[in-house]
Write a protein that holds these residues in place. Structure first.
Motif, PDB file in Angstrom:
ATOM      1  N   GLU A 109      55.983  13.794  43.277  1.00 42.55           N
ATOM      2  CA  GLU A 109      57.263  14.487  43.439  1.00 42.55           C
ATOM      3  C   GLU A 109      57.194  15.522  44.553  1.00 42.55           C
ATOM      4  O   GLU A 109      58.130  15.663  45.351  1.00 42.55           O
ATOM      5  CB  GLU A 109      57.683  15.174  42.128  1.00 42.55           C
ATOM      6  CG  GLU A 109      57.877  14.233  40.936  1.00 42.55           C
ATOM      7  CD  GLU A 109      59.013  13.234  41.063  1.00 42.55           C
ATOM      8  OE1 GLU A 109      59.044  12.490  42.046  1.00 42.55           O
ATOM      9  OE2 GLU A 109      59.869  13.176  40.143  1.00 42.55           O
ATOM     10  N   ILE A 116      57.301  13.638  47.815  1.00 45.30           N
ATOM     11  CA  ILE A 116      58.658  13.118  48.042  1.00 45.30           C
ATOM     12  C   ILE A 116      59.578  14.272  48.462  1.00 45.30           C
ATOM     13  O   ILE A 116      60.400  14.124  49.380  1.00 45.30           O
ATOM     14  CB  ILE A 116      59.193  12.433  46.757  1.00 45.30           C
ATOM     15  CG1 ILE A 116      58.427  11.140  46.473  1.00 45.30           C
ATOM     16  CG2 ILE A 116      60.698  12.185  46.852  1.00 45.30           C
ATOM     17  CD1 ILE A 116      58.729   9.991  47.391  1.00 45.30           C
ATOM     18  N   TYR A 130      61.571  14.241  51.767  1.00 45.16           N
ATOM     19  CA  TYR A 130      63.042  14.209  51.608  1.00 45.16           C
ATOM     20  C   TYR A 130      63.707  15.218  52.538  1.00 45.16           C
ATOM     21  O   TYR A 130      64.772  14.959  53.095  1.00 45.16           O
ATOM     22  CB  TYR A 130      63.393  14.498  50.149  1.00 45.16           C
ATOM     23  CG  TYR A 130      64.877  14.402  49.827  1.00 45.16           C
ATOM     24  CD1 TYR A 130      65.467  13.160  49.568  1.00 45.16           C
ATOM     25  CD2 TYR A 130      65.679  15.534  49.763  1.00 45.16           C
ATOM     26  CE1 TYR A 130      66.815  13.059  49.272  1.00 45.16           C
ATOM     27  CE2 TYR A 130      67.031  15.446  49.469  1.00 45.16           C
ATOM     28  CZ  TYR A 130      67.594  14.202  49.214  1.00 45.16           C
ATOM     29  OH  TYR A 130      68.935  14.116  48.924  1.00 45.16           O
ATOM     30  N   ILE A 184      64.176   9.637  53.584  1.00 41.85           N
ATOM     31  CA  ILE A 184      64.608   9.293  52.219  1.00 41.85           C
ATOM     32  C   ILE A 184      66.030   9.826  52.044  1.00 41.85           C
ATOM     33  O   ILE A 184      66.226  10.986  51.702  1.00 41.85           O
ATOM     34  CB  ILE A 184      63.667   9.900  51.152  1.00 41.85           C
ATOM     35  CG1 ILE A 184      62.223   9.456  51.389  1.00 41.85           C
ATOM     36  CG2 ILE A 184      64.134   9.491  49.752  1.00 41.85           C
ATOM     37  CD1 ILE A 184      61.229  10.088  50.432  1.00 41.85           C
ATOM     38  N   MET A 190      68.268  12.640  45.092  1.00 41.39           N
ATOM     39  CA  MET A 190      66.863  12.667  44.670  1.00 41.39           C
ATOM     40  C   MET A 190      66.706  13.611  43.486  1.00 41.39           C
ATOM     41  O   MET A 190      66.913  14.813  43.600  1.00 41.39           O
ATOM     42  CB  MET A 190      65.978  13.128  45.838  1.00 41.39           C
ATOM     43  CG  MET A 190      64.493  13.199  45.504  1.00 41.39           C
ATOM     44  SD  MET A 190      63.839  11.681  44.766  1.00 41.39           S
ATOM     45  CE  MET A 190      64.135  10.508  46.092  1.00 41.39           C
ATOM     46  N   ARG A 203      66.353  10.181  36.533  1.00 39.56           N
ATOM     47  CA  ARG A 203      65.190  11.018  36.888  1.00 39.56           C
ATOM     48  C   ARG A 203      63.957  10.257  36.403  1.00 39.56           C
ATOM     49  O   ARG A 203      63.359  10.591  35.382  1.00 39.56           O
ATOM     50  CB  ARG A 203      65.307  12.377  36.173  1.00 39.56           C
ATOM     51  CG  ARG A 203      64.392  13.474  36.704  1.00 39.56           C
ATOM     52  CD  ARG A 203      64.549  14.787  35.912  1.00 39.56           C
ATOM     53  NE  ARG A 203      65.916  15.244  35.802  1.00 39.56           N
ATOM     54  CZ  ARG A 203      66.618  15.812  36.798  1.00 39.56           C
ATOM     55  NH1 ARG A 203      66.065  16.000  37.956  1.00 39.56           N
ATOM     56  NH2 ARG A 203      67.862  16.186  36.603  1.00 39.56           N
ATOM     57  N   HIS A 211      60.817   9.023  37.937  1.00 37.49           N
ATOM     58  CA  HIS A 211      59.496   8.775  38.541  1.00 37.49           C
ATOM     59  C   HIS A 211      58.336   9.028  37.584  1.00 37.49           C
ATOM     60  O   HIS A 211      57.377   8.265  37.552  1.00 37.49           O
ATOM     61  CB  HIS A 211      59.312   9.636  39.795  1.00 37.49           C
ATOM     62  CG  HIS A 211      60.343   9.393  40.856  1.00 37.49           C
ATOM     63  ND1 HIS A 211      60.543  10.228  41.916  1.00 37.49           N
ATOM     64  CD2 HIS A 211      61.252   8.400  41.006  1.00 37.49           C
ATOM     65  CE1 HIS A 211      61.522   9.769  42.688  1.00 37.49           C
ATOM     66  NE2 HIS A 211      61.975   8.663  42.149  1.00 37.49           N
ATOM     67  N   GLU A 227      60.263   1.480  47.714  1.00 37.14           N
ATOM     68  CA  GLU A 227      61.662   1.326  47.290  1.00 37.14           C
ATOM     69  C   GLU A 227      62.433   2.627  47.519  1.00 37.14           C
ATOM     70  O   GLU A 227      63.585   2.615  47.967  1.00 37.14           O
ATOM     71  CB  GLU A 227      61.729   0.911  45.810  1.00 37.14           C
ATOM     72  CG  GLU A 227      63.127   0.607  45.299  1.00 37.14           C
ATOM     73  CD  GLU A 227      63.775  -0.570  46.012  1.00 37.14           C
ATOM     74  OE1 GLU A 227      63.055  -1.484  46.455  1.00 37.14           O
ATOM     75  OE2 GLU A 227      65.016  -0.563  46.153  1.00 37.14           O
ATOM     76  N   ILE A 228      61.774   3.744  47.231  1.00 38.91           N
ATOM     77  CA  ILE A 228      62.426   5.047  47.417  1.00 38.91           C
ATOM     78  C   ILE A 228      62.722   5.290  48.900  1.00 38.91           C
ATOM     79  O   ILE A 228      63.710   5.930  49.258  1.00 38.91           O
ATOM     80  CB  ILE A 228      61.545   6.152  46.794  1.00 38.91           C
ATOM     81  CG1 ILE A 228      61.532   6.002  45.276  1.00 38.91           C
ATOM     82  CG2 ILE A 228      62.031   7.547  47.200  1.00 38.91           C
ATOM     83  CD1 ILE A 228      60.469   6.830  44.567  1.00 38.91           C
ATOM     84  N   GLY A 251      66.682   1.593  45.376  1.00 33.33           N
ATOM     85  CA  GLY A 251      66.377   2.998  45.632  1.00 33.33           C
ATOM     86  C   GLY A 251      65.907   3.723  44.383  1.00 33.33           C
ATOM     87  O   GLY A 251      65.610   3.116  43.350  1.00 33.33           O
ATOM     88  N   HIS A 252      65.890   5.035  44.494  1.00 31.91           N
ATOM     89  CA  HIS A 252      65.215   5.883  43.500  1.00 31.91           C
ATOM     90  C   HIS A 252      65.839   5.826  42.104  1.00 31.91           C
ATOM     91  O   HIS A 252      65.146   5.997  41.107  1.00 31.91           O
ATOM     92  CB  HIS A 252      65.159   7.311  44.087  1.00 31.91           C
ATOM     93  CG  HIS A 252      65.575   8.416  43.188  1.00 31.91           C
ATOM     94  ND1 HIS A 252      64.695   9.041  42.340  1.00 31.91           N
ATOM     95  CD2 HIS A 252      66.762   9.027  43.004  1.00 31.91           C
ATOM     96  CE1 HIS A 252      65.329   9.992  41.675  1.00 31.91           C
ATOM     97  NE2 HIS A 252      66.587  10.003  42.064  1.00 31.91           N
ATOM     98  N   ILE A 301      65.048   1.484  39.741  1.00 34.63           N
ATOM     99  CA  ILE A 301      63.680   0.988  39.876  1.00 34.63           C
ATOM    100  C   ILE A 301      63.433  -0.044  38.783  1.00 34.63           C
ATOM    101  O   ILE A 301      63.599   0.247  37.598  1.00 34.63           O
ATOM    102  CB  ILE A 301      62.681   2.169  39.785  1.00 34.63           C
ATOM    103  CG1 ILE A 301      62.818   3.032  41.042  1.00 34.63           C
ATOM    104  CG2 ILE A 301      61.253   1.665  39.618  1.00 34.63           C
ATOM    105  CD1 ILE A 301      62.133   4.363  40.940  1.00 34.63           C
TER     106      ILE A 301
END
Lengths: 350, 328
Positions: B22, B25, B29, B44, B48, B76, B78, B94-95, B108-109, B112
């Motif tokens: 995280e 990311i 991001y 990204i 998010m 949320r 991940h 993918e993200i 995308g995020h 999944i």
């Protein structure tokens, strides 16, 4: 026994309801992954008869009465299908979609795409459509266009029992979500009133009818009338009357809205030069516009007159008989649509 | 039911992987989004939602699961995906929206899907609950092993889907565990403003299933409660609701200024960060040495770095691939 007599003996005239149930039973016998769930699908056999006999043969595990919880059981169908089962789930009236549309539109229809094709969601969603019996606007809609509009679902709407059985078998074997929309006025339930021409000879053995293959149910050369479900019967009745006036109408039964057999419609219109589209769903942004657009954007020159549509006006469906019958498509409106085209000319002169 | 030392170490390491992921990311991001924040920019794009602080909910439950068990998660996702064993490289890709992503960049995020470990998530509140019930029904009908776990936030407990799914799972006595990650906030709306009962565990009673409130954001307490619930489900005992009080150490989504938080709340939450807390416990109770800890941290960082490198270096899909995979 003469061959004519033999054919009469072998004939099995089934209602659409019986044909659907027969297909489901045949698939359940050969595929343990197939099961049915929904409201009143068990001992009652479905409010519209399409699961009759299944509970007795397959029991409560595979023919599951659900609580009145469409959000939960529609979502459960997605989860079960993604986990390798082939659920057939009943949404009693298509009008009830509002309480569970997230599960249908956002999960069932999108998960294959969002997973890049790694997740399959082979659900058959059975739902009743159509009015004409004063049930008002929360129990009488068709909503074909609503479901055909969003990508990711196949949309089936049979007009007769032969097609109903073959299309159901295809639906159950399909790897994608299929919404199977059966018209209450064709279902063969006496208490609803029924169109007798929907009850036809149905072979007992299993068979499939491919999706995306329209049927020319009456050949003609002067005008093409396109429809699904009850629209096909209205078109056939109009064609009968037009024939007495010397007009030869071709009637195309789309059978599936997604995939849509644009080729057959185009070929027919190329032959006749005139097009009427009949739809019991709302007119604006719907099937009628889509069919006409698919001709116009391909080749305007095949049209000898401006295409016409006979669809439900853009109003909620009223209760009282005179108002509802006023709004519904019928053979007379189709003939009027043809009359309008007679006086007009095609694109070359427009 | 208490975790072994190895299970505790697995939970700790998995929480570290999730947190590093995280944080990485988060940094990426923000690339291309400064000085002016525009969600559409940078490597990204899009929304998010980071899971910092909620890792105990993921590891305490998933420690009991195998790849055959089904998990549906939230917007949320991940930390739960990592604890469930989702392919980290392909999830990262993918993200980033890359061709090598789990869905080739289509999801995308928030979307999944990793069928190899039976993980999925979705962007709409409460949406995964029905599918979890259906997956559990599938296992029951097929006589196949496996339970289904539906993760939701406490805000989802006010959705109709929550109540319908609990009833359906209970009336059919299905092997489902409903996990509420109660981080006390539905975006900016505090739980007390939205929810008529003090906790959602109480609501289980209305559906004839056990409901357990698990305070403290403690992975070991979650492990114990989840272990009992999952064992119950596996033995045919039916569903359980686990209501976990956890902490959201980030905003609802990246770019959330969090002006709605009371002054000092975030500092107080950070002071009780569950990851150093577990590290201290491992050191005190299980003899985790500094060297061991260093090795675990390096391993976690290595996994994340490898995944991010894979995602960064992967190609974007050809734009016209957008037209594929609508149907199976």
């Amino acid at each position: 026994m003469s061959s004519v007599a033999a054919a009469a003996v072998n004939e099995r005239r089934l209602t659409i309801a019986r044909a659907m149930a027969e297909s489901i039973a045949q698939e359940m016998r050969i595929d343990p992954r197939v099961f049915v769930m929904g409201e009143d699908v068990g001992p009652l056999g479905g409010v519209f008869g399409n699961t009759r006999g299944l509970f007795d043969e397959f029991g409560a595990e595979r023919v599951r009465d659900t609580p009145i919880s469409e959000t939960a059981f529609m979502g459960a169908a997605v989860g079960a299908a993604s986990d390798g089962m082939r659920p057939i789930v009943e949404l009693m009236f298509v009008d009830f979609f509002g309480v569970c549309f997230d599960a249908i539109y956002n999960s069932m229809a999108k998960n294959t795409y969002f997973s890049g094709g790694t997740v399959k969601v082979p659900v058959v969603l059975m739902t009743s459509t159509g009015g004409g019996y004063s049930d008002a606007g929360q129990h009488s809609q068709c909503l074909y266009g609503t479901f055909a509009h969003l990508p990711g679902m196949k949309v089936v709407a049979p007009s007769n029992a032969y097609d109903a059985k073959g299309l159901m078998t295809t639906a159950i074997r399909d790897e994608n979500p299929v919404i199977y929309m059966y018209h209450k006025g064709l279902q063969g339930m006496g208490w609803l009133g029924t169109e007798p021409a929907a009850t036809v000879n149905v072979p007992e053995e299993s068979y499939t009818i491919p999706f995306g293959k329209a049927a020319i149910v009456r050949e003609g050369k002067d005008v093409t009338i396109v429809g699904v479900a009850m629209g096909v019967h209205n078109a056939l009745k109009a064609a009968e009357k037009l024939a007495t006036q010397g007009v030869s109408a071709e009637v195309v039964d789309l059978r599936t809205l997604v995939p849509l057999d644009r080729e057959t419609v185009f070929a027919s219109v190329a032959k006749t030069g005139k097009l009427i589209v009949v739809d019991e769903d709302y007119q604006s942004y719907g099937m009628t516009g889509e069919i006409i657009a698919s001709i116009v954007e391909r080749d305007l020159s095949v049209l000898k007159a401006a295409p016409q549509r006979v669809a439900y006006p853009d109003i909620p469906i009223p209760f009282t008989r005179p108002m509802e019958q006023f709004a519904l498509p019928n053979p007379e409106k189709i003939i009027e649509a043809y009359e309008k085209m007679k006086g007009r000319r095609g694109w070359r002169w427009m | 039911m208490l975790p072994t030392r190895d299970q505790k170490v697995w939970m700790y390491e998995t929480m570290l992987v999730s947190r590093y992921f995280e944080e990485t990311i988060e940094a990426i991001y923000l690339e291309g989004k400064k000085p002016v924040f525009n969600m559409a920019k940078g490597p990204i794009p899009g929304e998010m939602h980071l899971s910092n602080g909620q890792e105990p909910c993921a590891v305490g439950v998933c420690a009991h699961l195998t790849p055959k068990d089904v998990v549906t998660s939230t917007h949320r996702p991940h930390h739960v995906a990592i604890a469930k064993g989702v392919d980290l490289k392909r999830m990262a890709a993918e993200i980033f929206g890359k061709k090598t992503g789990l869905s080739g960049g289509r999801g995308g995020h928030m979307h999944i899907f990793d069928p190899d470990v039976n993980f999925s998530c979705s962007g709409i509140i409460g949406q995964g609950m029905g599918p979890a019930v259906g997956a559990a029904l599938s296992r029951k009908l097929q006589g196949k092993e496996g339970v289904a776990v539906a993760y939701i936030g406490e805000g989802a407990a006010n959705q109709g889907a929550f109540h319908e799914a609990l009833n359906l799972a209970a009336v059919w006595k299905l092997p489902v565990i409903f996990v509420v990650e109660d981080n006390a906030w539905g975006i900016s709306v505090a739980k007390a403003t939205s929810t008529a009962v003090p906790n959602n565990a109480m609501r289980a009673q209305a559906y004839g299933m056990p409901g357990h409130l698990i305070p403290g954001n403690d992975p070991i307490a979650i492990y114990s409660a989840a272990g009992e619930a999952i064992a119950r489900a596996r033995s045919g005992g039916g569903p359980t609701l686990l209501d976990i009080e956890t902490d959201r150490l980030a905003g609802h989504f990246m770019g959330d200024a969090e002006a709605y938080r009371p002054k000092g709340e975030l500092d107080a939450l950070r002071a009780r960060d569950p990851i150093p807390a577990l590290a201290r416990r491992l050191q005190a109770e299980d003899g985790l040495s500094d060297d061991d800890n260093g090795a675990i941290m390096a391993r976690a960082r290595g996994r994340v770095d490898e995944a991010i490198k894979f995602a960064r270096e992967s190609d974007y899909p050809a734009p016209e691939e957008a037209l594929d995979k609508v149907f199976a």
